[in-house]
Each structure stands twice: as structure tokens, then as C-alpha cells.
Scaffold this motif. Structure first.
Motif, PDB file in Angstrom:
ATOM      1  N   LEU A  21      45.283  -5.209  32.677  1.00  0.00           N
ATOM      2  CA  LEU A  21      45.860  -6.555  32.631  1.00  0.00           C
ATOM      3  C   LEU A  21      45.862  -7.190  34.018  1.00  0.00           C
ATOM      4  O   LEU A  21      45.528  -8.372  34.176  1.00  0.00           O
ATOM      5  CB  LEU A  21      47.281  -6.492  32.080  1.00  0.00           C
ATOM      6  CG  LEU A  21      48.021  -7.832  31.971  1.00  0.00           C
ATOM      7  CD1 LEU A  21      47.263  -8.796  31.074  1.00  0.00           C
ATOM      8  CD2 LEU A  21      49.438  -7.620  31.444  1.00  0.00           C
ATOM      9  N   ALA A  22      46.198  -6.398  35.044  1.00  0.00           N
ATOM     10  CA  ALA A  22      46.166  -6.904  36.416  1.00  0.00           C
ATOM     11  C   ALA A  22      44.747  -7.279  36.824  1.00  0.00           C
ATOM     12  O   ALA A  22      44.519  -8.293  37.502  1.00  0.00           O
ATOM     13  CB  ALA A  22      46.743  -5.864  37.372  1.00  0.00           C
ATOM     14  N   ALA A  23      43.770  -6.467  36.401  1.00  0.00           N
ATOM     15  CA  ALA A  23      42.375  -6.753  36.723  1.00  0.00           C
ATOM     16  C   ALA A  23      41.921  -8.044  36.050  1.00  0.00           C
ATOM     17  O   ALA A  23      41.251  -8.885  36.676  1.00  0.00           O
ATOM     18  CB  ALA A  23      41.487  -5.586  36.285  1.00  0.00           C
ATOM     19  N   ALA A  24      42.287  -8.223  34.774  1.00  0.00           N
ATOM     20  CA  ALA A  24      41.914  -9.448  34.065  1.00  0.00           C
ATOM     21  C   ALA A  24      42.557 -10.669  34.708  1.00  0.00           C
ATOM     22  O   ALA A  24      41.931 -11.732  34.836  1.00  0.00           O
ATOM     23  CB  ALA A  24      42.323  -9.343  32.595  1.00  0.00           C
ATOM     24  N   THR A  25      43.802 -10.528  35.139  1.00  0.00           N
ATOM     25  CA  THR A  25      44.494 -11.638  35.798  1.00  0.00           C
ATOM     26  C   THR A  25      43.806 -12.007  37.102  1.00  0.00           C
ATOM     27  O   THR A  25      43.624 -13.190  37.421  1.00  0.00           O
ATOM     28  CB  THR A  25      45.961 -11.265  36.063  1.00  0.00           C
ATOM     29  OG1 THR A  25      46.599 -10.929  34.822  1.00  0.00           O
ATOM     30  CG2 THR A  25      46.711 -12.418  36.716  1.00  0.00           C
ATOM     31  N   THR A  26      43.404 -10.987  37.870  1.00  0.00           N
ATOM     32  CA  THR A  26      42.678 -11.231  39.126  1.00  0.00           C
ATOM     33  C   THR A  26      41.394 -12.003  38.862  1.00  0.00           C
ATOM     34  O   THR A  26      41.058 -12.964  39.564  1.00  0.00           O
ATOM     35  CB  THR A  26      42.352  -9.896  39.814  1.00  0.00           C
ATOM     36  OG1 THR A  26      43.565  -9.211  40.109  1.00  0.00           O
ATOM     37  CG2 THR A  26      41.563 -10.121  41.102  1.00  0.00           C
ATOM     38  N   THR A  27      40.675 -11.594  37.829  1.00  0.00           N
ATOM     39  CA  THR A  27      39.422 -12.265  37.483  1.00  0.00           C
ATOM     40  C   THR A  27      39.655 -13.736  37.150  1.00  0.00           C
ATOM     41  O   THR A  27      38.949 -14.625  37.654  1.00  0.00           O
ATOM     42  CB  THR A  27      38.771 -11.568  36.284  1.00  0.00           C
ATOM     43  OG1 THR A  27      38.422 -10.232  36.642  1.00  0.00           O
ATOM     44  CG2 THR A  27      37.518 -12.306  35.845  1.00  0.00           C
ATOM     45  N   VAL A  28      40.634 -13.994  36.315  1.00  0.00           N
ATOM     46  CA  VAL A  28      40.893 -15.369  35.870  1.00  0.00           C
ATOM     47  C   VAL A  28      41.260 -16.260  37.050  1.00  0.00           C
ATOM     48  O   VAL A  28      40.758 -17.391  37.178  1.00  0.00           O
ATOM     49  CB  VAL A  28      42.002 -15.372  34.804  1.00  0.00           C
ATOM     50  CG1 VAL A  28      42.507 -16.783  34.542  1.00  0.00           C
ATOM     51  CG2 VAL A  28      41.488 -14.766  33.503  1.00  0.00           C
ATOM     52  N   VAL A  29      42.121 -15.771  37.938  1.00  0.00           N
ATOM     53  CA  VAL A  29      42.540 -16.563  39.091  1.00  0.00           C
ATOM     54  C   VAL A  29      41.351 -16.862  40.012  1.00  0.00           C
ATOM     55  O   VAL A  29      41.159 -17.999  40.471  1.00  0.00           O
ATOM     56  CB  VAL A  29      43.660 -15.845  39.863  1.00  0.00           C
ATOM     57  CG1 VAL A  29      43.961 -16.556  41.175  1.00  0.00           C
ATOM     58  CG2 VAL A  29      44.927 -15.760  39.012  1.00  0.00           C
ATOM     59  N   LEU A  30      40.530 -15.849  40.288  1.00  0.00           N
ATOM     60  CA  LEU A  30      39.401 -16.041  41.198  1.00  0.00           C
ATOM     61  C   LEU A  30      38.323 -16.921  40.574  1.00  0.00           C
ATOM     62  O   LEU A  30      37.708 -17.738  41.263  1.00  0.00           O
ATOM     63  CB  LEU A  30      38.814 -14.694  41.608  1.00  0.00           C
ATOM     64  CG  LEU A  30      39.702 -13.854  42.536  1.00  0.00           C
ATOM     65  CD1 LEU A  30      39.074 -12.499  42.813  1.00  0.00           C
ATOM     66  CD2 LEU A  30      39.956 -14.595  43.850  1.00  0.00           C
ATOM     67  N   TRP A  31      38.090 -16.777  39.269  1.00  0.00           N
ATOM     68  CA  TRP A  31      37.117 -17.660  38.628  1.00  0.00           C
ATOM     69  C   TRP A  31      37.600 -19.099  38.615  1.00  0.00           C
ATOM     70  O   TRP A  31      36.795 -20.027  38.738  1.00  0.00           O
ATOM     71  CB  TRP A  31      36.823 -17.168  37.209  1.00  0.00           C
ATOM     72  CG  TRP A  31      35.884 -15.998  37.181  1.00  0.00           C
ATOM     73  CD1 TRP A  31      35.238 -15.435  38.244  1.00  0.00           C
ATOM     74  CD2 TRP A  31      35.469 -15.256  36.033  1.00  0.00           C
ATOM     75  NE1 TRP A  31      34.463 -14.379  37.839  1.00  0.00           N
ATOM     76  CE2 TRP A  31      34.581 -14.243  36.484  1.00  0.00           C
ATOM     77  CE3 TRP A  31      35.784 -15.332  34.680  1.00  0.00           C
ATOM     78  CZ2 TRP A  31      33.997 -13.330  35.606  1.00  0.00           C
ATOM     79  CZ3 TRP A  31      35.195 -14.415  33.807  1.00  0.00           C
ATOM     80  CH2 TRP A  31      34.312 -13.432  34.264  1.00  0.00           C
ATOM     81  N   ALA A  32      38.896 -19.291  38.482  1.00  0.00           N
ATOM     82  CA  ALA A  32      39.425 -20.649  38.564  1.00  0.00           C
ATOM     83  C   ALA A  32      39.216 -21.232  39.961  1.00  0.00           C
ATOM     84  O   ALA A  32      38.850 -22.404  40.120  1.00  0.00           O
ATOM     85  CB  ALA A  32      40.907 -20.652  38.197  1.00  0.00           C
TER      86      ALA A  32
END
Length: 296
Positions: free
Chosen positions: A18-29
Motif C-alpha cells: 500500500l505504501a509503494a502504491a501510494t508512492t507511485t500515485v504521488v510521483l506520477w501526479a
């Protein structure tokens, strides 16, 4: 160490995933904000190649440091297809499409990607079509449309731009679905590194354009390209692969619906673009849909 099949997609939610997915979403944004600055000085292909080169250097250095080596042979078909479709075609086509249409239209068209991922994952990967996932995606898609309408500015849309954004969504979905089987045999770092290298090789014809534009672009734009390579590409794609290995492609695709909401907030904070109330409402719908889709 390669990922084995011992991690079932239906296992109890993994906090690290979940932390990894959150990191991805923030950086892609954050990539959408960075592209706005760099995209005015680099062509679509040159921007994609520069981003991939920076990402490849960082990923190869990390791979050598961890001594992970080459992926197993069984992982290469998925790595090659995801590299060509996602790291290569998607980045070039999206950069080009966003030069033809406004941001709102691009967001609405590209955000059919998670729907395609769910459909392809359910059919090709045997993930099925969980009702909660489909309901959450419907809510998030409605939110993405609202965000897009609020930021479209009422301008006319280029048919070429719409077609390019649609092609970007298809490339993105195909890349995700191809990457999922590769993660049964290779680690997230191996899958990301060699996928990025495949995408870089596919973009090498843009080398002369990149060299010429680096010479004329301001330092801030060049640093923006480097940022895109190191964080939204090298780091975010690795954390994405880590999370994807631990859940279904459909559920991970639904997670990216949070990106439009974050883009609105980041543009507000970084670019001083005050979001309309409609954009905030759409962002809330995106986040609500993600929450629904990720519940067991």
C-alpha cells in the motif's frame, strides 16, 4: 531475488504494498506538473528519451548494487512487451497528445486506462470482475470526467490529440497487463530496469532531437527531465511493480484514479492554479472510488 508465486493476490493487504502504491500515485501526479515546464522546450520523443535515459542510469546502478543480475528467461516476454508499450509508446504518445488537446480532455481520455486494465486483467489474467472493484472504478471514472470538465477551459479538442490520448491509454493498459506475468518470475527491480531499457532502446531514434534541444533548453527544463527520469520513472515504476506483484492488475489500475485529484492539488500549490469547486468535487469522487475498489 526473484518473486515467486507464493504471494497470492488475495492475501491479506500488505502495508508495504500500500505504501509503494501510494508512492507511485504521488510521483506520477507530480510528473504532470514537471512535464508542463519541460514540455515547452522538448519535443515529445526527446522528452521521453531524456526521461528514460535518466531513469535507466539510476535503475542499472541500483540493480548492480543489489547484484540482482538478468531476469529469468520466462520473464522476458512480459518485460519486452511492457517496455515497448508502456515505457516507450505510452510516454511518447502521451507527450504528443498533450500538445494537441487541453489537459482536461487528455485526463478524461487517458483515464479509460484503468477500465481497460480491469477488463484485460479479468479476461487474460483470470482476475475476474469483482463487483466492488467495478463499482469503485465507476465512481472514480465519474470523478475523472468531472476533473477533466472543470479544467478543459471550454476549448475545442483536436481529433488527433484525442486519438493520441486514446492510444496512450491502450498502451498503458497493455503494458500493465503484460508486466503482471513477468513479476511471477523476476523481481520488481529487474522488471522495471529492463522494461525501462527496452523503452529507451525504442526511443533512440529521437537522440538527435534530444541533443539539439538540450543545447537550447534552459537548465530548469533539463533538470525537469532528469527529475522525471529519477522519480516518476525509476522510483515510481519500481514501487508500482512491487505493489502489482502483491495484488491484481485491476485493483492497481483503479488506484491510479487518485492521480487527477493529486494533480489538481499540486498544480494549486506549485503553479498557483486555484482549482475550481468542480475540480475539488471531482477529486473527492476519484479518491472515494479508489477507497471502494481497494476494500476487500
Amino acid at each position: 531475488m526473484a518473486l515467486s508465486d507464493s504471494v497470492p493476490a488475495t492475501a491479506r493487504p500488505d502495508r508495504r504494498a500500500l505504501a509503494a502504491a501510494t508512492t507511485t500515485v504521488v510521483l506520477w501526479a507530480s510528473a504532470f506538473v514537471a512535464i508542463r515546464g519541460a514540455g515547452t522546450h522538448f519535443g515529445p520523443g526527446a522528452l521521453a528519451l531524456g526521461r528514460l535515459l535518466a531513469g535507466s542510469v539510476a535503475l542499472v546502478a541500483l540493480l548492480l548494487h543489489r547484484r540482482e543480475g538478468l531476469p529469468p528467461r520466462a520473464a522476458w516476454p512480459g518485460i519486452a512487451v511492457s517496455g515497448l508499450l508502456w515505457f516507450g509508446a505510452y510516454m511518447v504518445v502521451l507527450n504528443w497528445g498533450e500538445q494537441q488537446v487541453d489537459a482536461g480532455t487528455a485526463a478524461m481520455v487517458v483515464n479509460i486506462g484503468p477500465v481497460l486494465i480491469a477488463l484485460l486483467g479479468g479476461k487474460l489474467l483470470g482476475e475476474g470482475f469483482p463487483p466492488r472493484l467495478l463499482a469503485g472504478m465507476a465512481v472514480s471514472f465519474a470523478g475523472a470526467v468531472v476533473v477533466g470538465l472543470s479544467t478543459s477551459g471550454g476549448g475545442s479538442s483536436s481529433l488527433l490529440g484525442i486519438a493520441l490520448c486514446l492510444l496512450a491509454a491502450v498502451s498503458y493498459a497493455g503494458g500493465v497487463v503484460a508486466q503482471k506475468p513477468a513479476l511471477r518470475h523476476a523481481s520488481p527491480l529487474q522488471t522495471t530496469t529492463f522494461g525501462c531499457l527496452v523503452g529507451t532502446a525504442a526511443c533512440l531514434p529521437f537522440t538527435p532531437q534530444l541533443v539539439a534541444q538540450v543545447g537550447t533548453a534552459p537548465l530548469s527544463a533539463t533538470l525537469g527531465v532528469v527529475y522525471l527520469g529519477l522519480f516518476p520513472t525509476a522510483l515510481a515504476f519500481t514501487t508500482w511493480a512491487y505493489a502489482l506483484a502483491r495484488t491484481t492488475a485491476g485493483r492497481m489500475g483503479a488506484t491510479t484514479y487518485a492521480v487527477p485529484a493529486l494533480v489538481v492539488l499540486m498544480a494549486w500549490a506549485v503553479l498557483g492554479e486555484v482549482p475550481a469547486p468542480l475540480a475539488l468535487a471531482g477529486g473527492a469522487l476519484c479518491l472515494a472510488g479508489v477507497a471502494v475498489s481497494r476494500r476487500r
